[in-house]
Scaffold this motif. Structure first.
Motif, PDB file in Angstrom:
ATOM      1  N   ALA A  21      47.185  28.401  -1.759  1.00  0.00           N
ATOM      2  CA  ALA A  21      47.732  29.423  -0.656  1.00  0.00           C
ATOM      3  C   ALA A  21      49.003  28.890  -0.254  1.00  0.00           C
ATOM      4  O   ALA A  21      48.959  27.724   0.498  1.00  0.00           O
ATOM      5  CB  ALA A  21      46.928  29.909   0.271  1.00  0.00           C
ATOM      6  N   GLY A  22      50.064  29.574  -0.401  1.00  0.00           N
ATOM      7  CA  GLY A  22      51.454  29.082   0.423  1.00  0.00           C
ATOM      8  C   GLY A  22      52.019  27.983  -0.355  1.00  0.00           C
ATOM      9  O   GLY A  22      53.161  27.577   0.171  1.00  0.00           O
ATOM     10  N   ALA A  23      51.714  27.624  -1.549  1.00  0.00           N
ATOM     11  CA  ALA A  23      52.487  26.564  -2.183  1.00  0.00           C
ATOM     12  C   ALA A  23      53.344  27.116  -3.010  1.00  0.00           C
ATOM     13  O   ALA A  23      53.239  28.403  -3.596  1.00  0.00           O
ATOM     14  CB  ALA A  23      51.277  26.036  -3.193  1.00  0.00           C
ATOM     15  N   GLY A  24      54.267  26.380  -3.617  1.00  0.00           N
ATOM     16  CA  GLY A  24      55.345  26.634  -4.436  1.00  0.00           C
ATOM     17  C   GLY A  24      56.730  27.256  -3.726  1.00  0.00           C
ATOM     18  O   GLY A  24      56.645  27.405  -2.550  1.00  0.00           O
ATOM     19  N   ARG A  25      57.614  27.336  -4.508  1.00  0.00           N
ATOM     20  CA  ARG A  25      58.908  27.967  -4.025  1.00  0.00           C
ATOM     21  C   ARG A  25      58.974  29.496  -3.359  1.00  0.00           C
ATOM     22  O   ARG A  25      58.138  30.197  -3.946  1.00  0.00           O
ATOM     23  CB  ARG A  25      59.834  28.045  -5.019  1.00  0.00           C
ATOM     24  CG  ARG A  25      60.551  26.830  -5.343  1.00  0.00           C
ATOM     25  CD  ARG A  25      61.715  26.597  -6.235  1.00  0.00           C
ATOM     26  NE  ARG A  25      61.833  25.489  -6.695  1.00  0.00           N
ATOM     27  CZ  ARG A  25      62.832  25.214  -7.635  1.00  0.00           C
ATOM     28  NH1 ARG A  25      63.243  26.144  -8.555  1.00  0.00           N
ATOM     29  NH2 ARG A  25      63.159  23.849  -7.974  1.00  0.00           N
ATOM     30  N   LYS A  26      59.423  29.663  -2.283  1.00  0.00           N
ATOM     31  CA  LYS A  26      59.657  31.046  -1.979  1.00  0.00           C
ATOM     32  C   LYS A  26      60.457  32.127  -2.648  1.00  0.00           C
ATOM     33  O   LYS A  26      61.580  31.429  -2.839  1.00  0.00           O
ATOM     34  CB  LYS A  26      59.410  31.008  -0.352  1.00  0.00           C
ATOM     35  CG  LYS A  26      58.810  30.055   0.375  1.00  0.00           C
ATOM     36  CD  LYS A  26      57.292  30.507   0.085  1.00  0.00           C
ATOM     37  CE  LYS A  26      56.344  29.656   0.787  1.00  0.00           C
ATOM     38  NZ  LYS A  26      55.526  28.960   0.116  1.00  0.00           N
TER      39      LYS A  26
END
Length: 76
Positions: A21-26
Motif C-alpha cells: 500500500a502506498g508504494a510506487g510512483r504517484k
C-alpha cells in the motif's frame, strides 16, 4: 543460483518486494501514447539537454515544455 534458493522463492520463503500500500510512483495525469516526428536536429538538442541527467527523461522534458507553454498562454 543454487536449487535451494530457487525452491525457497517458489514457496514464497525469502521473497522480497511485491505490492505494498502506498508504494510506487504517484500518477501525475492521464497517459496517452503518441508518435512525435521531429527533424534530427531537434532530437539531438532534446537528447543533449537530457543527456547526463539520468533522472530527466525525454518525456519529462517535453512535458515541461508543454506545461510552460500552457501556463504562459493562461490555458491551465
Amino acid at each position: 543460483m543454487d536449487s535451494e534458493h530457487c525452491a525457497s522463492n517458489e514457496k514464497g520463503i525469502g521473497h522480497r518486494g511485491g505490492q505494498r500500500a502506498g508504494a510506487g510512483r504517484k500518477p501525475i495525469g492521464v497517459t496517452r501514447k503518441l508518435s512525435l516526428t521531429l527533424p534530427p536536429a531537434y532530437w539531438e538538442e532534446i537528447e543533449r539537454h537530457c543527456g547526463g541527467r539520468q533522472d530527466y527523461a525525454v518525456s519529462a522534458f517535453i512535458r515541461s515544455i508543454i506545461e510552460d507553454y500552457l501556463q504562459q498562454a493562461d490555458q491551465l
